[in-house]
Write a protein that holds these residues in place. Structure first.
Motif, PDB file in Angstrom:
ATOM      1  N   ILE A 108       0.845  -1.204   0.000  1.00  0.00           N
ATOM      2  CA  ILE A 108       0.000   0.000   0.000  1.00  0.00           C
ATOM      3  C   ILE A 108       0.874   1.247   0.000  1.00  0.00           C
ATOM      4  CG2 ILE A 108      -1.629   1.330   1.412  1.00  0.00           C
ATOM      5  CD1 ILE A 108      -2.907  -1.404   2.173  1.00  0.00           C
ATOM      6  N   ALA A 109       1.974   1.203   0.754  1.00  0.00           N
ATOM      7  CA  ALA A 109       2.908   2.334   0.770  1.00  0.00           C
ATOM      8  C   ALA A 109       3.520   2.543  -0.615  1.00  0.00           C
ATOM      9  CB  ALA A 109       3.996   2.102   1.816  1.00  0.00           C
ATOM     10  N   ALA A 110       3.861   1.456  -1.307  1.00  0.00           N
ATOM     11  CA  ALA A 110       4.424   1.570  -2.651  1.00  0.00           C
ATOM     12  C   ALA A 110       3.397   2.156  -3.617  1.00  0.00           C
ATOM     13  CB  ALA A 110       4.903   0.205  -3.137  1.00  0.00           C
ATOM     14  N   ALA A 111       2.140   1.752  -3.486  1.00  0.00           N
ATOM     15  CA  ALA A 111       1.086   2.310  -4.342  1.00  0.00           C
ATOM     16  C   ALA A 111       0.916   3.806  -4.065  1.00  0.00           C
ATOM     17  CB  ALA A 111      -0.228   1.570  -4.112  1.00  0.00           C
ATOM     18  N   ALA A 112       0.967   4.195  -2.800  1.00  0.00           N
ATOM     19  CA  ALA A 112       0.874   5.615  -2.450  1.00  0.00           C
ATOM     20  C   ALA A 112       2.053   6.385  -3.034  1.00  0.00           C
ATOM     21  CB  ALA A 112       0.826   5.778  -0.934  1.00  0.00           C
ATOM     22  N   MET A 113       3.203   5.754  -3.042  1.00  0.00           N
ATOM     23  CA  MET A 113       4.384   6.396  -3.638  1.00  0.00           C
ATOM     24  C   MET A 113       4.177   6.612  -5.143  1.00  0.00           C
ATOM     25  SD  MET A 113       7.183   7.552  -2.563  1.00  0.00           S
ATOM     26  CE  MET A 113       7.653   8.761  -3.760  1.00  0.00           C
ATOM     27  N   VAL A 149       9.854   5.004   2.690  1.00  0.00           N
ATOM     28  CA  VAL A 149      10.112   4.465   4.032  1.00  0.00           C
ATOM     29  C   VAL A 149       9.130   5.062   5.037  1.00  0.00           C
ATOM     30  CG1 VAL A 149      11.779   4.446   5.938  1.00  0.00           C
ATOM     31  CG2 VAL A 149      12.524   3.867   3.625  1.00  0.00           C
ATOM     32  N   VAL A 150       8.881   6.363   4.935  1.00  0.00           N
ATOM     33  CA  VAL A 150       7.917   7.006   5.833  1.00  0.00           C
ATOM     34  C   VAL A 150       6.524   6.417   5.613  1.00  0.00           C
ATOM     35  CG1 VAL A 150       6.739   9.190   6.353  1.00  0.00           C
ATOM     36  CG2 VAL A 150       9.229   9.136   6.097  1.00  0.00           C
ATOM     37  N   PHE A 151       6.110   6.274   4.354  1.00  0.00           N
ATOM     38  CA  PHE A 151       4.801   5.674   4.056  1.00  0.00           C
ATOM     39  C   PHE A 151       4.713   4.252   4.601  1.00  0.00           C
ATOM     40  CE2 PHE A 151       3.534   8.294   0.022  1.00  0.00           C
ATOM     41  CZ  PHE A 151       3.260   9.382   0.827  1.00  0.00           C
ATOM     42  N   ALA A 152       5.778   3.479   4.436  1.00  0.00           N
ATOM     43  CA  ALA A 152       5.771   2.095   4.911  1.00  0.00           C
ATOM     44  C   ALA A 152       5.610   2.050   6.427  1.00  0.00           C
ATOM     45  CB  ALA A 152       7.058   1.383   4.486  1.00  0.00           C
ATOM     46  N   PHE A 153       6.360   2.889   7.145  1.00  0.00           N
ATOM     47  CA  PHE A 153       6.231   2.917   8.601  1.00  0.00           C
ATOM     48  C   PHE A 153       4.845   3.368   9.024  1.00  0.00           C
ATOM     49  CE2 PHE A 153      10.958   2.904   8.892  1.00  0.00           C
ATOM     50  CZ  PHE A 153      11.075   1.851   9.799  1.00  0.00           C
TER      51      PHE A 153
END
Length: 150
Positions: free
Chosen positions: A34-39, A59-63
């Motif tokens: 989901i973080a990668a998609a947001a990126m 990294v911030v999105f993943a955390f």
């Protein structure tokens, strides 16, 4: 054109991570996906972002996404309403129900009609057509007792 390929790359990474979660469930790949998609969405809006900035934002999105799962989603999943603990164990859902024998119980074994199927039953010897109540389950065999219908 080069920047368009980069945000597609993030979406491909997201699909691979989410697909990996489907194959090997454990929740962490889903949230990083989901973080990668947001990126990918961020790069669609801000196409000039450099590689280092992308890595930091990812990294911030993943955390953040893992934190949201751990503190918000997971506690809600643990509070599933009572009564659903037997959802995928059909035999346990039959406890307390009454059925008619489609084969007599002889020497402790017989069969009862449950819906459109037949289940093996164990209990006291009873004739064909007797009404029984399910008291428990052993694997795929129902434990039953006789019911007075009068």
């Amino acid at each position: 054109m080069d920047q368009i390929a980069v945000h597609y790359l993030w979406w491909i990474v997201a699909l691979l991570l989410i697909g990996g979660e489907v194959i090997l469930p454990g929740y962490f790949m889903l949230w990083i996906g989901i973080a990668a998609a947001a990126m990918g969405v961020v790069l669609l809006v801000l196409p000039g972002m450099g590689a280092l900035a992308q890595a930091v934002v990812f990294v911030v999105f993943a955390f953040v996404s893992c934190f949201v799962y751990w503190k918000v989603v997971r506690p809600r999943l643990e509070r599933i309403p009572a009564g659903n603990e037997r959802l995928n164990r059909r035999g346990e859902q039959l406890i307390g129900q009454r059925y008619t024998l489609c084969e007599p119980i002889v020497q402790g074994r017989g069969k009862a009609r449950v819906g459109d199927g037949m289940w093996l039953v164990t209990g006291p010897d009873l004739p064909l057509g007797a009404t029984v109540e399910v008291t428990g389950i052993d694997g795929t065999t129902l434990r039953v007792k006789a019911v007075d219908v009068g």
